[in-house]
Design a protein around this motif. Structure first.
Motif, PDB file in Angstrom:
ATOM      1  N   PRO A  41      -6.122 -17.740 -20.646  1.00 34.76           N
ATOM      2  CA  PRO A  41      -6.417 -18.290 -19.321  1.00 34.76           C
ATOM      3  C   PRO A  41      -7.916 -18.417 -19.068  1.00 34.76           C
ATOM      4  CG  PRO A  41      -4.792 -16.527 -19.180  1.00 34.76           C
ATOM      5  CD  PRO A  41      -5.306 -16.511 -20.577  1.00 34.76           C
ATOM      6  N   VAL A  42      -8.307 -19.503 -18.408  1.00 31.07           N
ATOM      7  CA  VAL A  42      -9.692 -19.657 -17.964  1.00 31.07           C
ATOM      8  C   VAL A  42      -9.970 -18.572 -16.920  1.00 31.07           C
ATOM      9  CG1 VAL A  42     -11.401 -21.235 -16.991  1.00 31.07           C
ATOM     10  CG2 VAL A  42      -9.507 -22.142 -18.374  1.00 31.07           C
ATOM     11  N   PHE A  43     -11.112 -17.902 -17.049  1.00 35.95           N
ATOM     12  CA  PHE A  43     -11.367 -16.763 -16.178  1.00 35.95           C
ATOM     13  C   PHE A  43     -12.792 -16.777 -15.644  1.00 35.95           C
ATOM     14  CE2 PHE A  43     -12.216 -15.581 -20.542  1.00 35.95           C
ATOM     15  CZ  PHE A  43     -13.380 -14.826 -20.490  1.00 35.95           C
ATOM     16  N   ASN A  44     -13.156 -15.724 -14.913  1.00 38.06           N
ATOM     17  CA  ASN A  44     -14.489 -15.621 -14.326  1.00 38.06           C
ATOM     18  C   ASN A  44     -14.999 -14.194 -14.461  1.00 38.06           C
ATOM     19  OD1 ASN A  44     -13.301 -14.107 -12.148  1.00 38.06           O
ATOM     20  ND2 ASN A  44     -12.676 -16.031 -11.214  1.00 38.06           N
ATOM     21  N   VAL A  45     -16.156 -13.908 -13.894  1.00 38.35           N
ATOM     22  CA  VAL A  45     -16.748 -12.573 -14.005  1.00 38.35           C
ATOM     23  C   VAL A  45     -15.890 -11.527 -13.294  1.00 38.35           C
ATOM     24  CG1 VAL A  45     -18.732 -11.154 -13.347  1.00 38.35           C
ATOM     25  CG2 VAL A  45     -19.089 -13.433 -14.319  1.00 38.35           C
ATOM     26  N   ALA A  46     -15.320 -11.885 -12.156  1.00 34.02           N
ATOM     27  CA  ALA A  46     -14.460 -10.940 -11.430  1.00 34.02           C
ATOM     28  C   ALA A  46     -13.254 -10.545 -12.276  1.00 34.02           C
ATOM     29  CB  ALA A  46     -14.007 -11.549 -10.105  1.00 34.02           C
ATOM     30  N   ASP A  47     -12.646 -11.522 -12.938  1.00 35.25           N
ATOM     31  CA  ASP A  47     -11.517 -11.222 -13.824  1.00 35.25           C
ATOM     32  C   ASP A  47     -11.941 -10.280 -14.941  1.00 35.25           C
ATOM     33  OD1 ASP A  47      -9.858 -12.968 -12.378  1.00 35.25           O
ATOM     34  OD2 ASP A  47     -10.468 -14.679 -13.609  1.00 35.25           O
ATOM     35  N   SER A  48     -13.127 -10.524 -15.512  1.00 37.27           N
ATOM     36  CA  SER A  48     -13.630  -9.677 -16.598  1.00 37.27           C
ATOM     37  C   SER A  48     -13.844  -8.251 -16.116  1.00 37.27           C
ATOM     38  CB  SER A  48     -14.946 -10.246 -17.135  1.00 37.27           C
ATOM     39  OG  SER A  48     -14.766 -11.553 -17.633  1.00 37.27           O
ATOM     40  N   ALA A  49     -14.459  -8.101 -14.938  1.00 37.91           N
ATOM     41  CA  ALA A  49     -14.701  -6.770 -14.393  1.00 37.91           C
ATOM     42  C   ALA A  49     -13.390  -6.040 -14.137  1.00 37.91           C
ATOM     43  CB  ALA A  49     -15.501  -6.885 -13.094  1.00 37.91           C
ATOM     44  N   LEU A  50     -12.427  -6.744 -13.551  1.00 36.22           N
ATOM     45  CA  LEU A  50     -11.129  -6.143 -13.252  1.00 36.22           C
ATOM     46  C   LEU A  50     -10.433  -5.685 -14.526  1.00 36.22           C
ATOM     47  CD1 LEU A  50      -9.026  -5.513 -11.073  1.00 36.22           C
ATOM     48  CD2 LEU A  50      -8.179  -7.842 -11.306  1.00 36.22           C
ATOM     49  N   THR A  51     -10.432  -6.543 -15.551  1.00 36.03           N
ATOM     50  CA  THR A  51      -9.778  -6.210 -16.819  1.00 36.03           C
ATOM     51  C   THR A  51     -10.450  -5.023 -17.493  1.00 36.03           C
ATOM     52  OG1 THR A  51      -9.117  -8.526 -17.144  1.00 36.03           O
ATOM     53  CG2 THR A  51      -9.113  -7.098 -19.083  1.00 36.03           C
ATOM     54  N   CYS A  52     -11.777  -5.043 -17.558  1.00 38.56           N
ATOM     55  CA  CYS A  52     -12.509  -3.929 -18.184  1.00 38.56           C
ATOM     56  C   CYS A  52     -12.274  -2.633 -17.425  1.00 38.56           C
ATOM     57  CB  CYS A  52     -14.000  -4.251 -18.233  1.00 38.56           C
ATOM     58  SG  CYS A  52     -14.443  -5.576 -19.378  1.00 38.56           S
ATOM     59  N   GLY A  53     -12.220  -2.712 -16.104  1.00 40.18           N
ATOM     60  CA  GLY A  53     -11.964  -1.522 -15.302  1.00 40.18           C
ATOM     61  C   GLY A  53     -10.588  -0.936 -15.563  1.00 40.18           C
ATOM     62  N   VAL A  54      -9.591  -1.786 -15.647  1.00 40.14           N
ATOM     63  CA  VAL A  54      -8.222  -1.318 -15.907  1.00 40.14           C
ATOM     64  C   VAL A  54      -8.127  -0.692 -17.298  1.00 40.14           C
ATOM     65  CG1 VAL A  54      -5.844  -2.076 -16.290  1.00 40.14           C
ATOM     66  CG2 VAL A  54      -7.117  -2.915 -14.308  1.00 40.14           C
ATOM     67  N   VAL A  55      -8.716  -1.353 -18.296  1.00 40.75           N
ATOM     68  CA  VAL A  55      -8.688  -0.815 -19.669  1.00 40.75           C
ATOM     69  C   VAL A  55      -9.387   0.544 -19.719  1.00 40.75           C
ATOM     70  CG1 VAL A  55      -9.531  -1.153 -22.020  1.00 40.75           C
ATOM     71  CG2 VAL A  55      -8.516  -3.070 -20.778  1.00 40.75           C
ATOM     72  N   LEU A  56     -10.558   0.663 -19.077  1.00 37.43           N
ATOM     73  CA  LEU A  56     -11.275   1.925 -19.058  1.00 37.43           C
ATOM     74  C   LEU A  56     -10.468   3.008 -18.347  1.00 37.43           C
ATOM     75  CD1 LEU A  56     -13.740   3.653 -19.582  1.00 37.43           C
ATOM     76  CD2 LEU A  56     -14.821   2.664 -17.538  1.00 37.43           C
ATOM     77  N   ALA A  57      -9.826   2.659 -17.247  1.00 36.37           N
ATOM     78  CA  ALA A  57      -9.002   3.626 -16.512  1.00 36.37           C
ATOM     79  C   ALA A  57      -7.839   4.123 -17.371  1.00 36.37           C
ATOM     80  CB  ALA A  57      -8.482   3.000 -15.221  1.00 36.37           C
ATOM     81  N   ILE A  58      -7.224   3.222 -18.119  1.00 32.03           N
ATOM     82  CA  ILE A  58      -6.114   3.616 -19.007  1.00 32.03           C
ATOM     83  C   ILE A  58      -6.617   4.569 -20.083  1.00 32.03           C
ATOM     84  CG2 ILE A  58      -4.495   2.770 -20.743  1.00 32.03           C
ATOM     85  CD1 ILE A  58      -4.198   0.228 -19.054  1.00 32.03           C
ATOM     86  N   LEU A  59      -7.780   4.253 -20.669  1.00 31.98           N
ATOM     87  CA  LEU A  59      -8.346   5.128 -21.701  1.00 31.98           C
ATOM     88  C   LEU A  59      -8.681   6.508 -21.137  1.00 31.98           C
ATOM     89  CD1 LEU A  59     -10.711   2.646 -23.585  1.00 31.98           C
ATOM     90  CD2 LEU A  59      -8.520   3.570 -24.372  1.00 31.98           C
ATOM     91  N   LEU A  60      -9.244   6.549 -19.938  1.00 30.23           N
ATOM     92  CA  LEU A  60      -9.571   7.826 -19.316  1.00 30.23           C
ATOM     93  C   LEU A  60      -8.310   8.634 -19.033  1.00 30.23           C
ATOM     94  CD1 LEU A  60     -12.343   6.659 -16.814  1.00 30.23           C
ATOM     95  CD2 LEU A  60     -12.670   8.018 -18.890  1.00 30.23           C
ATOM     96  N   GLU A  61      -7.264   7.947 -18.593  1.00 31.05           N
ATOM     97  CA  GLU A  61      -5.999   8.623 -18.320  1.00 31.05           C
ATOM     98  C   GLU A  61      -5.388   9.166 -19.605  1.00 31.05           C
ATOM     99  OE1 GLU A  61      -3.478  10.223 -15.721  1.00 31.05           O
ATOM    100  OE2 GLU A  61      -4.968   8.774 -15.015  1.00 31.05           O
ATOM    101  N   LEU A  62      -5.415   8.370 -20.656  1.00 34.97           N
ATOM    102  CA  LEU A  62      -4.823   8.788 -21.927  1.00 34.97           C
ATOM    103  C   LEU A  62      -5.592   9.937 -22.565  1.00 34.97           C
ATOM    104  CD1 LEU A  62      -3.902   5.334 -23.539  1.00 34.97           C
ATOM    105  CD2 LEU A  62      -2.354   7.010 -22.505  1.00 34.97           C
ATOM    106  N   THR A  63      -6.878  10.009 -22.313  1.00 38.28           N
ATOM    107  CA  THR A  63      -7.693  11.081 -22.896  1.00 38.28           C
ATOM    108  C   THR A  63      -7.794  12.298 -21.976  1.00 38.28           C
ATOM    109  OG1 THR A  63      -9.697   9.973 -22.065  1.00 38.28           O
ATOM    110  CG2 THR A  63      -9.052   9.536 -24.343  1.00 38.28           C
ATOM    111  N   GLY A  64      -7.071  12.278 -20.865  1.00 39.71           N
ATOM    112  CA  GLY A  64      -7.003  13.439 -19.992  1.00 39.71           C
ATOM    113  C   GLY A  64      -8.191  13.642 -19.080  1.00 39.71           C
ATOM    114  N   ARG A  65      -9.000  12.608 -18.880  1.00 45.18           N
ATOM    115  CA  ARG A  65     -10.136  12.745 -17.975  1.00 45.18           C
ATOM    116  C   ARG A  65      -9.654  12.663 -16.535  1.00 45.18           C
ATOM    117  NH1 ARG A  65     -15.051  11.739 -20.617  1.00 45.18           N
ATOM    118  NH2 ARG A  65     -15.981  12.389 -18.637  1.00 45.18           N
ATOM    119  N   ARG A  66     -10.015  13.661 -15.735  1.00 43.40           N
ATOM    120  CA  ARG A  66      -9.563  13.728 -14.352  1.00 43.40           C
ATOM    121  C   ARG A  66     -10.539  13.039 -13.414  1.00 43.40           C
ATOM    122  NH1 ARG A  66      -6.546  19.001 -12.889  1.00 43.40           N
ATOM    123  NH2 ARG A  66      -7.808  18.748 -11.021  1.00 43.40           N
TER     124      ARG A  66
END
Length: 199
Positions: free
Chosen positions: A161-186
């Motif tokens: 999909p064609v995207f923008n900076v907001a989409d990129s920020a949202l996606t990176c934030g979600v991926v980082l949040a998932i990684l933090l959750e999986l690694t047990g960071r509170r």
């Protein structure tokens, strides 16, 4: 003295409960809030600037080919979500964005982890960036079309999909949040094993 206070596990359970309720230092929370707000602000500012430039220089023009065709700059307005899904339900996307922002405000109350602050800030900035389009761009409030202009491996979103900076920020934030959750960071910055073992 009651039997439950004499049981072997009662002292450990009490200690765990106390540690779960231990206050988060105000300085740690303030630092996390500053990081969250700064991250969100940077994402929003970059999103607004790049969308303005896209409107000025890409609207009505042919796609600009970059990096040997890995990236194209191509102007489009999207009434729906990715791949133009839900173009007839434009009004629902700002409601979802407002809900996400509300959830973030609730989560931020006990936030003291800087990595989590970055993740949540990216999500907040991305949500608010596209929410601004939904509220303030044509054809009107809650029906505005999002400005997208980045296409990868194709000049018209054939492969992604064609995207923008907001989409990129949202996606990176979600991926980082998932990684933090999986690694047990509170989110409160306390050690991951606090609930189970105490300090």
């Amino acid at each position: 003295m009651t039997p439950d206070l004499l049981s072997p596990g009662s002292e450990g359970d009490h200690r765990d409960a106390v540690e779960e309720d231990q206050p988060i230092p105000l300085t740690a929370r303030r630092r996390a809030w500053v990081v969250l707000a700064s991250t969100a602000a940077v994402a929003i500012i970059l999103d607004v600037i790049t969308k303005t430039l896209a409107i000025q220089h890409l609207s009505g023009q042919e796609s600009v080919r970059l990096l040997g065709g890995a990236v194209y700059l191509t102007f489009t307005r999207n009434a729906g979500a990715a791949f133009s899904i839900g173009t007839n339900l434009t009004w629902i996307f700002p409601i979802i964005a407002i809900f996400v922002c509300g959830v973030i405000v609730v989560l931020a109350r006990k936030l003291a982890s800087l990595p989590w602050a970055v993740a949540i800030g990216l999500i907040l900035g991305g949500a608010m960036g596209n929410l601004g389009d939904r509220l303030f761009r044509s054809p009107g409030p809650f029906r505005g079309h999002v400005v997208d202009f980045i296409s990868v491996f194709g000049d018209a979103g054939e492969r992604f999909p064609v995207f923008n900076v907001a989409d990129s920020a949202l996606t990176c934030g979600v991926v980082l949040a998932i990684l933090l959750e999986l690694t047990g960071r509170r989110r409160d910055g306390l050690p991951a094993d606090t609930d189970a073992h105490g300090s």
